[in-house]
Design a protein around this motif. Structure first.
Motif, PDB file in Angstrom:
ATOM      1  N   SER A 131       0.844  -1.207   0.000  1.00 56.02           N
ATOM      2  CA  SER A 131       0.000   0.000   0.000  1.00 56.02           C
ATOM      3  C   SER A 131       0.870   1.243   0.000  1.00 56.02           C
ATOM      4  O   SER A 131       2.070   1.194   0.315  1.00 56.02           O
ATOM      5  N   ASN A 132       0.277   2.380  -0.332  1.00 52.10           N
ATOM      6  CA  ASN A 132       1.035   3.635  -0.338  1.00 52.10           C
ATOM      7  C   ASN A 132       1.578   3.964   1.052  1.00 52.10           C
ATOM      8  O   ASN A 132       2.740   4.340   1.201  1.00 52.10           O
ATOM      9  N   GLU A 497      -4.411  -2.244   1.153  1.00 50.02           N
ATOM     10  CA  GLU A 497      -3.757  -2.356  -0.159  1.00 50.02           C
ATOM     11  C   GLU A 497      -4.778  -2.357  -1.294  1.00 50.02           C
ATOM     12  O   GLU A 497      -4.572  -1.718  -2.328  1.00 50.02           O
ATOM     13  N   ALA A 499      -7.641  -0.935  -1.300  1.00 55.44           N
ATOM     14  CA  ALA A 499      -8.353   0.348  -1.397  1.00 55.44           C
ATOM     15  C   ALA A 499      -7.525   1.441  -2.049  1.00 55.44           C
ATOM     16  O   ALA A 499      -8.056   2.505  -2.395  1.00 55.44           O
ATOM     17  N   ASP A 500      -6.213   1.226  -2.222  1.00 54.45           N
ATOM     18  CA  ASP A 500      -5.362   2.253  -2.834  1.00 54.45           C
ATOM     19  C   ASP A 500      -5.768   2.515  -4.285  1.00 54.45           C
ATOM     20  O   ASP A 500      -6.011   1.576  -5.045  1.00 54.45           O
ATOM     21  N   SER A 501      -5.794   3.777  -4.643  1.00 54.89           N
ATOM     22  CA  SER A 501      -6.149   4.116  -6.034  1.00 54.89           C
ATOM     23  C   SER A 501      -5.144   5.074  -6.669  1.00 54.89           C
ATOM     24  O   SER A 501      -5.119   5.219  -7.884  1.00 54.89           O
ATOM     25  N   GLN A 502      -4.291   5.720  -5.860  1.00 55.07           N
ATOM     26  CA  GLN A 502      -3.330   6.688  -6.379  1.00 55.07           C
ATOM     27  C   GLN A 502      -1.977   6.049  -6.650  1.00 55.07           C
ATOM     28  O   GLN A 502      -1.564   5.151  -5.922  1.00 55.07           O
ATOM     29  N   TRP A 507       0.667  10.115  -4.231  1.00 53.07           N
ATOM     30  CA  TRP A 507       0.304  10.015  -2.817  1.00 53.07           C
ATOM     31  C   TRP A 507       1.389  10.659  -1.947  1.00 53.07           C
ATOM     32  O   TRP A 507       1.078  11.390  -0.999  1.00 53.07           O
TER      33      TRP A 507
END
Length: 518
Positions: A131-132, A497, A499-502, A507
Protein backbone atom coordinates in the motif's frame (compact mmCIF):
# COMPACT_ATOMS: atom_id res chain seq x y z
CA UNK A 1 10.22 32.31 52.82
CA UNK A 2 12.88 31.53 50.15
CA UNK A 3 12.02 30.50 46.60
CA UNK A 4 12.50 26.77 47.29
CA UNK A 5 10.13 26.86 50.30
CA UNK A 6 7.66 28.91 48.27
CA UNK A 7 7.72 26.36 45.45
CA UNK A 8 7.28 23.49 47.91
CA UNK A 9 4.33 25.26 49.53
CA UNK A 10 2.72 25.74 46.12
CA UNK A 11 3.36 22.09 45.21
CA UNK A 12 1.82 20.87 48.48
CA UNK A 13 -1.26 22.99 47.85
CA UNK A 14 -1.64 21.64 44.32
CA UNK A 15 -1.31 18.06 45.56
CA UNK A 16 -4.02 18.61 48.16
CA UNK A 17 -6.31 19.94 45.43
CA UNK A 18 -6.11 16.63 43.52
CA UNK A 19 -9.13 14.43 44.26
CA UNK A 20 -8.31 10.75 44.79
CA UNK A 21 -10.59 9.88 41.86
CA UNK A 22 -8.38 11.94 39.56
CA UNK A 23 -5.17 10.34 40.79
CA UNK A 24 -6.62 6.87 40.14
CA UNK A 25 -7.50 7.97 36.59
CA UNK A 26 -3.89 8.20 35.37
CA UNK A 27 -3.48 6.12 32.22
CA UNK A 28 -0.22 4.63 31.12
CA UNK A 29 0.78 2.50 28.16
CA UNK A 30 4.06 0.95 27.03
CA UNK A 31 5.81 0.55 23.69
CA UNK A 32 8.77 -1.81 24.09
CA UNK A 33 11.33 -2.35 21.33
CA UNK A 34 13.66 -5.32 21.02
CA UNK A 35 15.82 -6.90 18.35
CA UNK A 36 15.19 -10.45 17.16
CA UNK A 37 18.41 -12.39 17.48
CA UNK A 38 19.66 -15.90 16.76
CA UNK A 39 20.82 -18.20 19.58
CA UNK A 40 24.38 -17.15 18.67
CA UNK A 41 23.62 -13.54 19.59
CA UNK A 42 23.74 -12.20 16.03
CA UNK A 43 20.91 -10.25 14.40
CA UNK A 44 18.15 -12.39 12.88
CA UNK A 45 17.84 -11.42 9.21
CA UNK A 46 14.58 -13.30 8.69
CA UNK A 47 11.37 -11.41 7.79
CA UNK A 48 8.92 -10.40 10.50
CA UNK A 49 7.22 -13.74 11.33
CA UNK A 50 3.89 -14.11 9.52
CA UNK A 51 2.46 -15.88 12.56
CA UNK A 52 2.80 -12.63 14.52
CA UNK A 53 0.51 -10.87 12.05
CA UNK A 54 0.94 -7.80 9.86
CA UNK A 55 3.26 -5.23 11.42
CA UNK A 56 1.37 -2.34 9.85
CA UNK A 57 -2.05 -3.15 11.32
CA UNK A 58 -1.55 -5.29 14.44
CA UNK A 59 -2.60 -3.38 17.59
CA UNK A 60 0.09 -4.94 19.82
CA UNK A 61 2.93 -6.33 17.66
CA UNK A 62 4.73 -4.26 15.06
CA UNK A 63 8.27 -3.43 13.98
CA UNK A 64 10.31 -0.28 14.50
CA UNK A 65 13.20 0.61 12.21
CA UNK A 66 14.24 -2.83 11.07
CA UNK A 67 12.38 -5.94 9.99
CA UNK A 68 14.41 -7.51 12.81
CA UNK A 69 13.27 -5.01 15.46
CA UNK A 70 10.03 -5.87 17.23
CA UNK A 71 7.88 -3.29 18.98
CA UNK A 72 5.33 -4.58 21.49
CA UNK A 73 2.51 -2.25 22.49
CA UNK A 74 -0.07 -2.14 25.29
CA UNK A 75 -3.24 -0.12 25.47
CA UNK A 76 -3.61 2.87 27.80
CA UNK A 77 -4.37 1.22 31.15
CA UNK A 78 -5.64 2.54 34.48
CA UNK A 79 -3.62 0.06 36.54
CA UNK A 80 0.16 -0.41 36.60
CA UNK A 81 -0.19 -4.17 37.05
CA UNK A 82 -2.89 -4.34 34.39
CA UNK A 83 -0.54 -2.64 31.93
CA UNK A 84 2.36 -4.90 32.89
CA UNK A 85 0.19 -8.03 32.61
CA UNK A 86 -0.84 -7.05 29.08
CA UNK A 87 2.79 -6.45 28.10
CA UNK A 88 3.69 -9.84 29.57
CA UNK A 89 0.98 -11.63 27.58
CA UNK A 90 2.17 -10.05 24.33
CA UNK A 91 5.71 -11.15 25.14
CA UNK A 92 4.55 -14.70 25.89
CA UNK A 93 2.88 -15.01 22.49
CA UNK A 94 5.89 -13.53 20.71
CA UNK A 95 8.37 -15.85 22.41
CA UNK A 96 6.24 -18.91 21.67
CA UNK A 97 6.12 -17.86 18.03
CA UNK A 98 9.85 -17.16 17.82
CA UNK A 99 10.64 -20.67 19.03
CA UNK A 100 9.57 -21.95 15.61
CA UNK A 101 11.67 -19.44 13.66
CA UNK A 102 15.11 -21.06 13.64
CA UNK A 103 17.02 -24.03 15.06
CA UNK A 104 17.04 -23.33 18.77
CA UNK A 105 14.52 -20.52 18.29
CA UNK A 106 14.99 -16.78 17.98
CA UNK A 107 15.25 -14.51 21.03
CA UNK A 108 14.39 -10.93 21.90
CA UNK A 109 17.59 -9.05 22.79
CA UNK A 110 17.42 -7.88 26.41
CA UNK A 111 19.65 -4.81 26.05
CA UNK A 112 19.08 -1.37 24.58
CA UNK A 113 22.43 -1.43 22.80
CA UNK A 114 22.32 -3.88 19.90
CA UNK A 115 23.59 -7.39 19.39
CA UNK A 116 26.21 -8.45 16.90
CA UNK A 117 25.33 -6.52 13.73
CA UNK A 118 26.12 -7.24 10.08
CA UNK A 119 27.36 -4.54 7.70
CA UNK A 120 25.22 -1.42 7.76
CA UNK A 121 23.55 -2.02 4.39
CA UNK A 122 22.70 -5.63 5.39
CA UNK A 123 20.47 -4.56 8.31
CA UNK A 124 16.99 -5.15 6.84
CA UNK A 125 14.54 -2.25 6.70
CA UNK A 126 11.04 -2.88 8.05
CA UNK A 127 8.47 -3.74 5.36
CA UNK A 128 4.77 -2.98 5.53
CA UNK A 129 3.32 -4.30 2.29
CA UNK A 130 2.47 -2.73 -1.05
CA UNK A 131 0.00 0.00 0.00
CA UNK A 132 1.03 3.63 -0.34
CA UNK A 133 1.21 4.14 3.43
CA UNK A 134 3.13 0.86 3.79
CA UNK A 135 5.63 1.87 1.10
CA UNK A 136 6.00 5.29 2.71
CA UNK A 137 6.95 3.70 6.04
CA UNK A 138 9.74 1.75 4.34
CA UNK A 139 10.95 4.72 2.29
CA UNK A 140 11.09 6.80 5.49
CA UNK A 141 13.34 4.15 7.04
CA UNK A 142 15.52 4.13 3.94
CA UNK A 143 15.92 7.87 4.45
CA UNK A 144 16.92 7.39 8.08
CA UNK A 145 19.60 4.98 6.92
CA UNK A 146 21.04 7.55 4.49
CA UNK A 147 20.90 10.30 7.11
CA UNK A 148 22.16 8.59 10.26
CA UNK A 149 23.24 5.07 9.31
CA UNK A 150 21.26 1.92 9.99
CA UNK A 151 23.23 0.87 13.07
CA UNK A 152 22.03 3.87 15.06
CA UNK A 153 18.43 2.86 14.38
CA UNK A 154 18.88 -0.58 15.96
CA UNK A 155 19.05 0.90 19.46
CA UNK A 156 15.98 -0.12 21.47
CA UNK A 157 14.14 1.27 24.47
CA UNK A 158 10.88 1.50 26.39
CA UNK A 159 8.45 4.34 25.69
CA UNK A 160 6.05 5.26 28.49
CA UNK A 161 2.82 6.95 27.40
CA UNK A 162 1.13 8.90 30.19
CA UNK A 163 -2.01 11.01 30.60
CA UNK A 164 -4.16 12.52 33.33
CA UNK A 165 -7.82 13.58 32.84
CA UNK A 166 -8.47 17.29 32.59
CA UNK A 167 -4.94 18.29 31.59
CA UNK A 168 -4.83 20.72 28.66
CA UNK A 169 -2.12 21.37 26.10
CA UNK A 170 -0.47 24.23 28.00
CA UNK A 171 -0.26 22.12 31.17
CA UNK A 172 1.24 19.23 29.22
CA UNK A 173 3.86 21.58 27.78
CA UNK A 174 4.63 22.81 31.32
CA UNK A 175 5.10 19.15 32.31
CA UNK A 176 7.41 18.63 29.31
CA UNK A 177 9.58 21.64 30.24
CA UNK A 178 10.05 20.32 33.77
CA UNK A 179 10.65 16.80 32.51
CA UNK A 180 13.46 18.02 30.27
CA UNK A 181 15.00 19.94 33.19
CA UNK A 182 14.93 16.90 35.47
CA UNK A 183 15.43 14.07 32.93
CA UNK A 184 18.92 13.47 34.33
CA UNK A 185 17.26 11.84 37.35
CA UNK A 186 15.75 9.10 35.16
CA UNK A 187 18.98 8.59 33.22
CA UNK A 188 20.89 8.17 36.50
CA UNK A 189 18.34 5.91 38.17
CA UNK A 190 17.35 3.68 35.24
CA UNK A 191 20.06 3.97 32.57
CA UNK A 192 21.24 0.44 31.76
CA UNK A 193 23.52 0.83 28.73
CA UNK A 194 27.08 1.60 29.93
CA UNK A 195 28.75 -0.80 27.48
CA UNK A 196 28.32 -2.05 23.93
CA UNK A 197 29.58 -4.34 21.19
CA UNK A 198 32.43 -2.76 19.16
CA UNK A 199 30.48 -3.50 15.96
CA UNK A 200 28.08 -0.65 16.83
CA UNK A 201 30.77 2.05 16.48
CA UNK A 202 32.72 0.50 13.63
CA UNK A 203 33.98 3.32 11.40
CA UNK A 204 32.84 6.04 13.84
CA UNK A 205 34.86 8.33 16.09
CA UNK A 206 34.22 7.72 19.76
CA UNK A 207 35.72 8.11 23.23
CA UNK A 208 34.83 4.64 24.52
CA UNK A 209 37.40 2.48 26.30
CA UNK A 210 38.05 -1.28 26.03
CA UNK A 211 36.54 -3.14 28.97
CA UNK A 212 39.51 -5.05 30.38
CA UNK A 213 42.85 -5.63 28.69
CA UNK A 214 41.95 -5.74 25.01
CA UNK A 215 38.45 -6.81 26.08
CA UNK A 216 35.62 -7.76 23.71
CA UNK A 217 33.48 -4.76 24.76
CA UNK A 218 33.65 -0.96 24.81
CA UNK A 219 32.37 1.17 27.67
CA UNK A 220 32.70 4.32 29.74
CA UNK A 221 33.47 3.70 33.43
CA UNK A 222 30.73 5.93 34.83
CA UNK A 223 28.22 5.84 31.96
CA UNK A 224 24.53 5.36 32.69
CA UNK A 225 22.96 5.31 29.22
CA UNK A 226 25.18 5.36 26.12
CA UNK A 227 21.89 5.08 24.22
CA UNK A 228 21.03 8.63 25.30
CA UNK A 229 24.55 10.03 24.85
CA UNK A 230 26.42 11.27 21.81
CA UNK A 231 26.61 7.79 20.29
CA UNK A 232 22.86 7.19 20.57
CA UNK A 233 19.88 8.94 19.05
CA UNK A 234 21.79 12.06 18.09
CA UNK A 235 21.90 14.12 14.92
CA UNK A 236 24.26 16.95 14.00
CA UNK A 237 21.64 18.21 11.56
CA UNK A 238 18.96 18.30 14.26
CA UNK A 239 21.34 20.16 16.59
CA UNK A 240 20.36 23.27 14.64
CA UNK A 241 16.76 22.77 15.84
CA UNK A 242 16.28 24.73 19.08
CA UNK A 243 12.68 23.62 19.55
CA UNK A 244 10.92 25.49 22.36
CA UNK A 245 8.30 23.82 24.54
CA UNK A 246 6.69 27.05 25.73
CA UNK A 247 3.41 26.21 24.05
CA UNK A 248 1.73 24.27 21.28
CA UNK A 249 1.92 27.07 18.72
CA UNK A 250 5.66 27.69 19.07
CA UNK A 251 6.43 23.96 19.15
CA UNK A 252 4.30 23.31 16.07
CA UNK A 253 5.84 26.22 14.17
CA UNK A 254 9.37 24.96 14.90
CA UNK A 255 8.55 21.51 13.56
CA UNK A 256 6.58 22.93 10.63
CA UNK A 257 9.67 24.72 9.39
CA UNK A 258 11.87 21.62 9.79
CA UNK A 259 9.29 19.56 7.86
CA UNK A 260 8.93 21.96 4.94
CA UNK A 261 12.27 23.73 4.38
CA UNK A 262 14.78 21.88 2.13
CA UNK A 263 18.02 20.90 3.87
CA UNK A 264 21.09 21.06 1.60
CA UNK A 265 22.75 17.83 2.76
CA UNK A 266 19.53 15.89 2.18
CA UNK A 267 18.81 17.65 -1.10
CA UNK A 268 22.08 16.20 -2.37
CA UNK A 269 20.77 12.69 -1.57
CA UNK A 270 17.57 13.38 -3.50
CA UNK A 271 14.15 11.80 -3.12
CA UNK A 272 14.91 9.18 -5.79
CA UNK A 273 18.08 7.69 -7.22
CA UNK A 274 18.85 7.65 -10.97
CA UNK A 275 17.25 4.20 -11.24
CA UNK A 276 13.95 5.54 -9.88
CA UNK A 277 14.11 3.88 -6.45
CA UNK A 278 13.29 6.03 -3.44
CA UNK A 279 16.05 7.26 -1.13
CA UNK A 280 13.81 9.17 1.29
CA UNK A 281 10.35 10.70 1.63
CA UNK A 282 11.49 14.32 1.42
CA UNK A 283 14.61 16.51 1.39
CA UNK A 284 13.60 18.61 4.42
CA UNK A 285 15.49 18.50 7.73
CA UNK A 286 12.80 16.11 9.00
CA UNK A 287 11.02 13.73 6.63
CA UNK A 288 8.14 13.31 9.07
CA UNK A 289 7.45 14.36 12.67
CA UNK A 290 8.73 11.12 14.24
CA UNK A 291 12.23 11.84 12.96
CA UNK A 292 12.61 14.57 15.58
CA UNK A 293 14.54 13.00 18.46
CA UNK A 294 13.67 14.01 22.00
CA UNK A 295 13.47 12.63 25.52
CA UNK A 296 9.70 13.30 25.63
CA UNK A 297 7.04 14.15 23.04
CA UNK A 298 3.57 15.70 23.14
CA UNK A 299 1.19 13.30 21.40
CA UNK A 300 -2.34 13.08 20.01
CA UNK A 301 -3.94 9.97 18.52
CA UNK A 302 -4.30 10.62 14.80
CA UNK A 303 -6.88 9.60 12.26
CA UNK A 304 -5.96 7.31 9.37
CA UNK A 305 -3.60 9.18 7.04
CA UNK A 306 -3.47 12.27 9.30
CA UNK A 307 -0.12 13.91 10.01
CA UNK A 308 0.76 13.95 13.74
CA UNK A 309 1.40 17.71 13.69
CA UNK A 310 -2.04 18.33 12.17
CA UNK A 311 -3.66 16.20 14.88
CA UNK A 312 -1.85 18.19 17.59
CA UNK A 313 -2.80 21.54 16.09
CA UNK A 314 -6.43 20.56 15.58
CA UNK A 315 -7.19 18.76 18.84
CA UNK A 316 -4.35 19.53 21.25
CA UNK A 317 -2.09 17.31 23.35
CA UNK A 318 -3.70 14.07 24.54
CA UNK A 319 -0.76 12.46 26.34
CA UNK A 320 3.03 12.57 26.63
CA UNK A 321 5.46 9.92 25.42
CA UNK A 322 8.55 9.41 27.62
CA UNK A 323 11.34 8.19 25.33
CA UNK A 324 14.55 8.01 27.38
CA UNK A 325 14.03 4.75 29.30
CA UNK A 326 16.54 2.00 28.55
CA UNK A 327 15.45 -1.63 28.48
CA UNK A 328 15.98 -3.13 31.92
CA UNK A 329 17.99 -6.29 31.13
CA UNK A 330 17.14 -7.73 34.54
CA UNK A 331 13.37 -7.71 33.85
CA UNK A 332 11.81 -10.28 31.45
CA UNK A 333 9.68 -7.62 29.72
CA UNK A 334 12.21 -4.78 30.00
CA UNK A 335 10.53 -2.72 32.75
CA UNK A 336 9.42 -3.34 36.34
CA UNK A 337 6.18 -2.34 38.07
CA UNK A 338 8.21 -0.35 40.61
CA UNK A 339 9.82 1.64 37.78
CA UNK A 340 6.40 2.41 36.32
CA UNK A 341 5.14 3.64 39.69
CA UNK A 342 8.16 5.89 40.07
CA UNK A 343 7.50 7.32 36.58
CA UNK A 344 3.94 8.13 37.64
CA UNK A 345 5.25 10.01 40.69
CA UNK A 346 7.94 11.78 38.66
CA UNK A 347 5.55 12.87 35.90
CA UNK A 348 3.03 14.13 38.44
CA UNK A 349 5.84 16.17 40.01
CA UNK A 350 6.69 17.62 36.59
CA UNK A 351 3.03 18.50 36.04
CA UNK A 352 2.27 20.13 39.40
CA UNK A 353 5.56 22.02 39.98
CA UNK A 354 6.06 25.57 38.72
CA UNK A 355 7.43 25.49 35.17
CA UNK A 356 8.90 28.76 33.88
CA UNK A 357 9.33 29.25 30.12
CA UNK A 358 12.42 27.76 28.54
CA UNK A 359 15.06 29.84 26.72
CA UNK A 360 17.65 29.03 24.03
CA UNK A 361 20.38 29.13 26.70
CA UNK A 362 18.50 26.69 28.91
CA UNK A 363 17.80 24.35 25.97
CA UNK A 364 21.55 24.20 25.25
CA UNK A 365 22.28 23.67 28.96
CA UNK A 366 19.82 20.77 29.14
CA UNK A 367 21.50 19.04 26.21
CA UNK A 368 24.87 19.33 27.98
CA UNK A 369 23.33 17.91 31.18
CA UNK A 370 21.87 14.98 29.23
CA UNK A 371 25.22 14.10 27.67
CA UNK A 372 27.09 14.46 30.97
CA UNK A 373 24.63 12.19 32.79
CA UNK A 374 24.51 9.63 29.99
CA UNK A 375 28.28 9.35 29.70
CA UNK A 376 29.56 10.21 33.21
CA UNK A 377 26.49 10.09 35.48
CA UNK A 378 27.99 7.86 38.20
CA UNK A 379 31.28 9.79 38.35
CA UNK A 380 31.86 10.87 41.98
CA UNK A 381 31.37 14.62 42.40
CA UNK A 382 29.93 15.15 38.91
CA UNK A 383 28.33 18.58 38.52
CA UNK A 384 25.55 19.62 36.13
CA UNK A 385 24.35 23.13 35.27
CA UNK A 386 21.30 24.72 36.88
CA UNK A 387 20.43 28.27 35.93
CA UNK A 388 23.98 28.67 34.66
CA UNK A 389 25.53 27.56 37.97
CA UNK A 390 27.26 24.24 38.80
CA UNK A 391 25.32 21.86 41.05
CA UNK A 392 26.20 18.31 42.13
CA UNK A 393 24.09 15.77 40.27
CA UNK A 394 23.32 13.71 43.38
CA UNK A 395 22.46 16.80 45.46
CA UNK A 396 20.06 18.13 42.82
CA UNK A 397 18.61 14.68 42.23
CA UNK A 398 18.07 14.12 45.96
CA UNK A 399 16.31 17.47 46.19
CA UNK A 400 13.89 16.52 43.40
CA UNK A 401 13.22 13.12 44.97
CA UNK A 402 12.49 14.74 48.33
CA UNK A 403 9.93 16.96 46.61
CA UNK A 404 8.27 13.81 45.23
CA UNK A 405 7.48 12.39 48.70
CA UNK A 406 4.06 14.05 49.16
CA UNK A 407 3.09 13.00 45.62
CA UNK A 408 3.96 9.38 46.33
CA UNK A 409 1.95 9.60 49.56
CA UNK A 410 -1.05 11.04 47.70
CA UNK A 411 -0.94 8.26 45.10
CA UNK A 412 -0.64 5.66 47.88
CA UNK A 413 -3.68 7.10 49.64
CA UNK A 414 -5.70 7.16 46.42
CA UNK A 415 -4.80 3.53 45.59
CA UNK A 416 -4.84 2.23 49.20
CA UNK A 417 -1.28 0.95 48.89
CA UNK A 418 2.29 1.76 49.90
CA UNK A 419 3.78 0.86 46.53
CA UNK A 420 4.40 4.42 45.33
CA UNK A 421 6.35 5.42 48.43
CA UNK A 422 8.30 2.17 48.15
CA UNK A 423 9.21 3.04 44.56
CA UNK A 424 10.38 6.49 45.68
CA UNK A 425 12.44 5.05 48.56
CA UNK A 426 14.14 2.64 46.15
CA UNK A 427 15.00 5.59 43.90
CA UNK A 428 16.41 7.55 46.84
CA UNK A 429 18.58 4.58 47.81
CA UNK A 430 20.00 4.42 44.27
CA UNK A 431 20.68 8.15 44.25
CA UNK A 432 22.66 7.76 47.48
CA UNK A 433 24.43 4.56 46.34
CA UNK A 434 25.30 4.70 42.61
CA UNK A 435 26.57 1.10 42.77
CA UNK A 436 22.92 0.05 43.06
CA UNK A 437 21.96 1.59 39.70
CA UNK A 438 21.25 -0.72 36.75
CA UNK A 439 24.20 0.69 34.80
CA UNK A 440 26.59 -0.20 37.63
CA UNK A 441 24.98 -3.63 38.04
CA UNK A 442 25.29 -4.31 34.30
CA UNK A 443 29.03 -3.54 34.36
CA UNK A 444 29.51 -5.65 37.46
CA UNK A 445 27.83 -8.65 35.83
CA UNK A 446 29.76 -8.23 32.58
CA UNK A 447 33.10 -8.19 34.42
CA UNK A 448 32.41 -10.82 37.07
CA UNK A 449 30.33 -13.35 35.13
CA UNK A 450 31.01 -12.81 31.42
CA UNK A 451 34.75 -12.14 31.06
CA UNK A 452 34.18 -8.49 30.09
CA UNK A 453 31.82 -9.42 27.24
CA UNK A 454 28.75 -7.21 26.86
CA UNK A 455 27.40 -9.53 24.17
CA UNK A 456 27.72 -12.59 26.39
CA UNK A 457 25.92 -10.79 29.24
CA UNK A 458 23.08 -9.54 27.02
CA UNK A 459 22.62 -12.95 25.40
CA UNK A 460 22.45 -14.64 28.80
CA UNK A 461 19.82 -12.14 29.99
CA UNK A 462 17.87 -12.66 26.76
CA UNK A 463 17.76 -16.41 27.37
CA UNK A 464 16.71 -15.87 31.02
CA UNK A 465 13.90 -13.55 29.92
CA UNK A 466 12.64 -16.03 27.33
CA UNK A 467 12.74 -18.96 29.74
CA UNK A 468 10.97 -16.98 32.48
CA UNK A 469 8.16 -16.03 30.09
CA UNK A 470 7.80 -19.49 28.57
CA UNK A 471 7.36 -21.08 31.99
CA UNK A 472 4.46 -18.78 32.91
CA UNK A 473 0.90 -20.13 32.48
CA UNK A 474 -0.50 -19.84 28.94
CA UNK A 475 -3.95 -21.04 27.98
CA UNK A 476 -5.33 -22.29 24.67
CA UNK A 477 -7.79 -19.38 24.86
CA UNK A 478 -4.93 -16.87 25.02
CA UNK A 479 -3.21 -18.55 22.10
CA UNK A 480 -6.42 -18.48 20.09
CA UNK A 481 -6.99 -14.81 20.91
CA UNK A 482 -3.55 -13.76 19.66
CA UNK A 483 -3.79 -16.01 16.59
CA UNK A 484 -7.09 -14.31 15.74
CA UNK A 485 -5.51 -10.85 16.16
CA UNK A 486 -2.71 -11.89 13.80
CA UNK A 487 -5.18 -13.08 11.16
CA UNK A 488 -7.29 -9.93 11.54
CA UNK A 489 -4.22 -7.73 11.06
CA UNK A 490 -3.26 -9.56 7.86
CA UNK A 491 -6.78 -9.10 6.50
CA UNK A 492 -6.72 -5.41 7.49
CA UNK A 493 -3.46 -4.82 5.64
CA UNK A 494 -4.84 -6.51 2.51
CA UNK A 495 -7.92 -4.28 2.69
CA UNK A 496 -5.75 -1.15 2.84
CA UNK A 497 -3.76 -2.36 -0.16
CA UNK A 498 -6.93 -3.10 -2.12
CA UNK A 499 -8.35 0.35 -1.40
CA UNK A 500 -5.36 2.25 -2.83
CA UNK A 501 -6.15 4.12 -6.03
CA UNK A 502 -3.33 6.69 -6.38
CA UNK A 503 0.15 6.13 -7.80
CA UNK A 504 2.71 6.24 -4.97
CA UNK A 505 4.46 9.40 -6.15
CA UNK A 506 1.17 11.28 -6.28
CA UNK A 507 0.30 10.01 -2.82
CA UNK A 508 3.77 10.94 -1.47
CA UNK A 509 3.60 14.51 -2.76
CA UNK A 510 0.24 14.97 -1.11
CA UNK A 511 1.41 13.41 2.16
CA UNK A 512 4.53 15.59 2.57
CA UNK A 513 2.78 18.80 1.41
CA UNK A 514 2.72 21.64 3.93
CA UNK A 515 -1.09 21.79 3.73
CA UNK A 516 -1.33 18.47 5.57
CA UNK A 517 0.45 19.86 8.64
CA UNK A 518 -2.40 22.11 9.64
Amino acid sequence: MDRYQENMSTLHQRIQEQPAQRLTSIRRGIEKEGLRVLPTGSLALTPHPLALGAAMTHPHITTDYSESQLELITGARLGVQECLDELTHVHQFVHRTLQAQAPGGELMWASSMPCGLPTDETIPLARYGSSNIGRAKSVYRMGLGYRYGRRMQTISGVHYNWSLPGVGSEEYFALIRNFRRHAFVLLFLFGASPALCPCFVQGREHSLQPLGEGGPSLYLPHATSLRMGRLGYQSDAQASLAVSYNGLEGYANSLHSALTQPYPAYESVGVRNPGGDYNQLATSLLQIENEFYGTIRPKRTGKIGERPLHALRERGVEYVEVRLMDLDPFEPVGIAAQTMRFLDVFLLHCLLSDSPPDTPDEIAQLKRNQHLTAERGREPGLHLERNGQPVALTAWGSEILAECAPLAAALDAAHATEDYSAALHAAQARMAQPAQTPSAQVLQRIVQEHKNSFSSFALAQSVKARDALLTQPWSTAQQAQFAALANESIAAQKAIEAADSQPFEQWRLRYVAAEGLG
